[in-house]
Every structure is written in structure tokens, then in C-alpha cells.
Scaffold this active site. Structure first.
Site, short mmCIF file in Angstrom:
data_model
loop_
_atom_site.label_atom_id
_atom_site.label_comp_id
_atom_site.label_asym_id
_atom_site.label_seq_id
_atom_site.Cartn_x
_atom_site.Cartn_y
_atom_site.Cartn_z
N SER A 19 -4.21 -0.89 -4.22
CA SER A 19 -5.40 -0.57 -3.43
C SER A 19 -6.47 -1.65 -3.62
O SER A 19 -7.18 -2.01 -2.67
CB SER A 19 -5.96 0.80 -3.82
OG SER A 19 -5.03 1.83 -3.52
N GLU A 47 -1.67 3.84 0.58
CA GLU A 47 -0.75 4.94 0.23
C GLU A 47 0.24 5.23 1.36
O GLU A 47 0.50 6.38 1.72
CB GLU A 47 -1.55 6.21 -0.13
CG GLU A 47 -2.53 6.03 -1.27
CD GLU A 47 -1.87 5.83 -2.63
OE1 GLU A 47 -0.63 5.88 -2.71
OE2 GLU A 47 -2.60 5.62 -3.61
#
EC number: 2.7.1.21
Length: 200
Positions: free
Chosen positions: A22, A89
Site C-alpha cells: 500500500s 487490496e
């Protein structure tokens, strides 16, 4: 990164939990924003660990995002002015996401997806292996093994401090209290049926 002569491609950022996926997605998104490009960031609605909409790394870095329940919802938020599309994700989306990102890249968008390439069992996770095969650029990140400090490529799921069984559900969204990064040699997945082994 090499220079693309045509617009439109797919980048995959993958690795275990705590490897900085991320964080890298956020870095690329902010870099594109600094370059005056319009960036749209998405995440699955199921991922609400730190925020219901923003994409947030384990280190606390964040960027505004849009939570979507289905990959098809991504299309409704994109315009002709959009240059870069980021998806965090990505492993939590169904196979529809493969067609969506392929079409977006074909239409000239730079698509960056980030996700786990292995589940807690150490097996290929959902759509990520397929996306890796289709991508122009794949970045595989490693974390640090919580046991020995070696490079970690696997995610250890812990239930009450003990390794989760192989038969546990694949999807269980958590953070550091449920998971650790592990190297191959310290990754533990107890199985009831061991099956074929190399031991005599």
C-alpha cells in the site's frame, strides 16, 4: 522503471503483509499527482481496517480513495480526464476485476494494483497471479520475518497466538494483531492431512 511509448498499461505491486504494498501504491499515486495527472484510487469495501474510504498503509501513510463493493463500480467513477487508476487490496475482488483492469489498460489508462500474491497458506491468492501474468510491470516486495529477520515472502496468520490451521477460511481481514510476516522456513500452516512428503 522503463519508459512506455504508448499510454495504457498494468502495474502489479505484490508481496506478503507488511511488505509495503500500500505504501508503494500511495507513493506512485502521489508522484502522478505531482505530475499534474488525475489519479483515482479504489479499494474493496471489505477492507475497513484503518478507514472506510482512504487507502492507508500500515505505516500510516494515506491517500483519498473510493471504497467499492464490486469491480464494476470502478467504471462509474472514471472519466476521460482520469490518467491513473490505483486499486489496493485487489485480492479481495472477484475475477471480474481481471476484465475491468484489462479494458482500462487497453483504453489508455495507467492501472496500478496492489495485493497479496499468496494467502496465509502460502498458496496463490485469488486474482493476483493472473494479474501478474498480464501486467507490463510486476514489483514483488518482501517484508522482514518476525522470527529471524530474514526477507519474508509469506503471511503468517495467528489465532490466539498460534498458527492458523490450513482449513481456516482464506479471507479474514486483520492487521498486525492477526498476522505476521514470515520467511519460508518460519511459516507454519498445520494440516490434518499431510499427504505426500519428501521424507522417507
Amino acid at each position: 522503471m522503463y519508459v512506455m511509448k504508448q499510454s495504457g498499461w498494468l502495474e502489479v505491486i505484490c508481496g506478503s503483509m507488511f511488505s509495503g504494498k500500500s505504501e508503494e501504491l500511495i507513493r506512485r499515486a502521489k508522484r502522478a499527482t505531482f505530475a499534474k495527472q488525475e489519479v483515482k484510487i479504489f479499494k474493496p469495501a471489505i477492507d475497513n481496517r484503518y478507514s472506510t474510504s482512504s487507502v492507508v498503509s500500515h505505516n500510516g501513510s494515506s491517500v483519498d480513495g473510493i471504497a467499492v463493493a464490486s469491480p464494476k463500480d470502478i467504471i462509474t467513477h472514471i472519466s476521460e480526464r482520469t490518467d491513473v487508476i490505483g486499486i489496493d487490496e485487489v485480492q479481495f475482488f472477484d475475477e471480474t476485476i481481471i476484465d475491468i483492469v484489462t479494458q482500462l489498460a487497453d483504453k489508455g489508462y495507467r492501472v496500478i494494483v496492489a495485493g497479496l500474491d499468496q494467502d496465509f497458506r502460502g498458496e496463490p491468492f485469488g486474482v493476483v497471479p493472473h494479474l501478474m501474468a498480464c501486467a507490463e510491470l510486476v514489483t514483488k516486495l518482501q517484508a522482514v520475518c518476525s522470527v529471524c529477520g530474514s526477507p519474508a515472502s509469506r503471511t503468517q496468520r495467528l489465532i490466539d497466538g498460534k498458527p492458523a490451521s490450513y482449513d481456516d477460511p482464506i479471507i479474514l481481514v486483520g492487521a498486525q494483531e492477526s498476522y505476521e510476516a514470515r520467511c519460508r522456513h518460519h511459516h507454519e500452516v498445520p494440516r490434518l492431512d499431510v499427504g505426500t512428503t519428501l521424507d522417507n
